[in-house]
Write an enzyme that holds these catalytic residues in place. Structure first.
Site, PDB file in Angstrom:
ATOM      1  N   LYS A 188       0.981  -1.073  -0.005  1.00 51.87           N
ATOM      2  CA  LYS A 188      -0.018   0.059  -0.216  1.00 51.87           C
ATOM      3  C   LYS A 188       0.800   1.199   0.032  1.00 51.87           C
ATOM      4  CE  LYS A 188      -2.486   2.811   3.151  1.00 51.87           C
ATOM      5  NZ  LYS A 188      -2.693   3.172   4.393  1.00 51.87           N
ATOM      6  N   ASN A 189       1.820   1.303   0.852  1.00 54.68           N
ATOM      7  CA  ASN A 189       2.551   2.437   1.087  1.00 54.68           C
ATOM      8  C   ASN A 189       3.418   2.753  -0.217  1.00 54.68           C
ATOM      9  OD1 ASN A 189       1.494   3.062   3.735  1.00 54.68           O
ATOM     10  ND2 ASN A 189       3.381   1.806   4.645  1.00 54.68           N
TER      11      ASN A 189
ATOM     12  N   ARG B 293      -5.233  10.417   3.061  1.00 57.57           N
ATOM     13  CA  ARG B 293      -3.973  10.987   3.708  1.00 57.57           C
ATOM     14  C   ARG B 293      -2.609  10.949   2.801  1.00 57.57           C
ATOM     15  NH1 ARG B 293      -1.817  13.724   8.063  1.00 57.57           N
ATOM     16  NH2 ARG B 293       0.459  13.837   7.799  1.00 57.57           N
TER      17      ARG B 293
ATOM     18  N   ASP C  22      -5.747   8.116   8.998  1.00 56.70           N
ATOM     19  CA  ASP C  22      -6.049   7.295  10.341  1.00 56.70           C
ATOM     20  C   ASP C  22      -5.901   8.417  11.633  1.00 56.70           C
ATOM     21  OD1 ASP C  22      -5.829   4.738   9.391  1.00 56.70           O
ATOM     22  OD2 ASP C  22      -3.616   4.789   9.522  1.00 56.70           O
TER      23      ASP C  22
ATOM     24  N   ASP D  16       4.295   0.437  11.480  1.00 51.75           N
ATOM     25  CA  ASP D  16       2.942   0.064  10.978  1.00 51.75           C
ATOM     26  C   ASP D  16       3.001  -1.460  11.642  1.00 51.75           C
ATOM     27  OD1 ASP D  16       2.236   2.377   9.610  1.00 51.75           O
ATOM     28  OD2 ASP D  16       2.649   1.568   7.837  1.00 51.75           O
TER      29      ASP D  16
ATOM     30  N   MET E  82       6.397   7.055  17.339  1.00 49.77           N
ATOM     31  CA  MET E  82       6.135   8.050  16.267  1.00 49.77           C
ATOM     32  C   MET E  82       4.787   8.621  16.517  1.00 49.77           C
ATOM     33  SD  MET E  82       6.198   7.782  12.231  1.00 49.77           S
ATOM     34  CE  MET E  82       8.002   7.344  12.448  1.00 49.77           C
TER      35      MET E  82
END
Length: 434
Positions: free
Chosen positions: A22-23, A97, A121, A319, A341
């Site tokens: 996805k990223n 996002r 998110d 993640d 983070m």
């Protein structure tokens, strides 16, 4: 709002192939805006966030064509910049996002971009300073309309510059690189992110005619070029989904083989699961997880409690923190999970505590998990707050006694392709209710 009804206690067995990352997909799809020529991207995951980005580009005038289930063609030869000022664009982009990464390509090629404050998110503050300061150093001007929560970015000319990023932001580094490839002169980016997905973006841009060196390091140099051409690019498998399947197999005592994982690009992920006591067997580019009757968390050499913390690559990706936390609840031993983070990402643990897990939330960034071995978890009803917590709750529900319900599974769908269908094929019992 859709929901999952999960019958716990079902064991999985068989092979599963991870989706495309996805990223990476969000980055390379935005990069098609840098050229008027055709770009073909393979192994695109069929998930909500990615589909929304493709739809947004289509509305902007990019020609999008689905070649097969996971391959798309893009051609940005007739981009409609006036669409950026429409209410439809503002609404669509604010809910996604990943839309922040259209700024770099638009400013680099057209000298103009508009972007509402992006959503995504609810895991805490996610600053855009790294993106904006880097692009400003290349010559862009930023204005922020607080009333509309709208960023306006313009640039008459982009010129290469030296910059030290305040944080090794993956999307920030990607955005700056996509801006710098068409800037005049040399750009040097220190403290750059260097995740495999960012390396993929750089390799794709170089095939399109960019001149990027230092790929895979935290010092990237870019010699600007006047234009870029088309290319064909294949997305890596999703390391977060791979980690989710590893944890799922261990917690449910299942035997599972994860196919075509691009093992050499997983970094320390396999070893992190091994430190939780999980056995992973590599076979070529596959990972086999044998049936686990139990697993024991490692300690540090002096016998003190293990700490697992996220860090910029080649450290552990943040993640996977949610997945590692839930997997630890069924282990023997204790571990401190440190999510550095995002200050809200651990707040989902109250649901795990309701299910019988022994977890102490020390502060917004740290949680201590006291694993008690194969202790039955109670089924419950819960709501997914974000993608990664959602999959962690799904794993917990698959391990629990009885039927659990997870609401707001659109959050899970944002990052996991047909997860219920694919897991049911392996023996899970997950019912989707719309």
């Amino acid at each position: 709002m859709a929901s999952f009804i999960i019958e716990g206690g079902c064991r999985l067995k068989g092979d599963i192939t991870p989706q495309g990352a996805k990223n990476e997909a969000l980055q390379v799809i935005c990069a098609v805006l840098l050229t008027p020529e055709e770009v073909i991207i393979e192994n695109i995951p069929d998930i909500l966030d990615v589909n929304n980005l493709i739809s947004l580009l289509g509305d902007m005038g990019v020609k999008t064509r689905r070649i097969n289930e996971n391959t798309w063609s893009f051609q940005a030869d007739e981009v409609d910049l006036t669409y950026l000022e429409s209410p439809e664009f503002l609404k669509k982009s604010s809910s996604l996002r990943g839309s922040v990464m259209i700024i770099g390509p638009l400013v680099a090629r057209f000298g103009k971009a508009l972007l509402p404050k992006p959503g995504g998110d609810k895991i805490g503050r996610r600053r855009l300073d790294t993106h904006f300061i880097g692009i400003q150093k290349l010559g862009a001007n930023f204005e922020y309309d607080a009333e509309q929560q709208l960023y306006s970015i313009t640039a008459d000319k982009l010129t290469g510059a030296y910059m030290l990023l305040d944080e090794a932001s993956v999307t920030g580094t990607a955005n700056i690189i996509m801006t710098a490839v068409l800037a005049e002169g040399e750009t040097t980016i220190y403290n750059a992110a260097c995740e495999p997905y960012l390396q993929q973006l750089c390799k794709m841009l170089n095939r399109m005619g960019a001149n990027i060196s230092g790929v895979a390091s935290n010092l990237i140099r870019i010699q600007g070029v006047k234009e870029l051409g088309g290319t064909t690019h294949r997305i890596l498998p999703d390391m977060i989904e791979i980690g989710s399947f590893i944890g799922m197999a261990a917690m449910t005592g299942s035997e599972l083989t994860i196919k075509d994982v691009a093992y050499d690009d997983l970094g320390i992920i396999p070893d992190t699961f091994r430190r939780l006591g999980i056995t992973l067997e590599r076979s070529g580019d596959d990972i086999h997880i044998p049936e686990h009757k139990g697993y024991t968390i490692d300690t540090f050499i002096d016998g003190s409690i293990l700490t697992i913390a996220d860090a910029p690559w080649p450290g552990l990706t943040p993640d996977l923190i949610s997945v590692l936390l839930v997997v630890a609840t069924q282990a023997q031993g204790s571990v401190l999970i440190h999510q550095k983070m995002f200050e809200s990402r651990l707040f989902f643990v109250d649901k795990l505590i309701d299910m019988g897990a022994q977890i102490i939330l020390c502060d917004p960034h740290r949680a201590t998990v006291i694993g008690t071995g194969r202790r039955s978890m109670r089924a419950t009803t819960m709501t997914s707050p974000d993608i990664r917590a959602g999959i962690a709750l799904l794993i917990a529900a698959m391990c629990a006694d009885g039927k659990s319900i997870i609401h707001n599974i659109d959050q899970i769908d944002r990052g996991y392709q047909n997860i219920d269908v694919r897991l049911n094929q392996l023996g899970a019992n997950i019912l989707r209710m719309n």
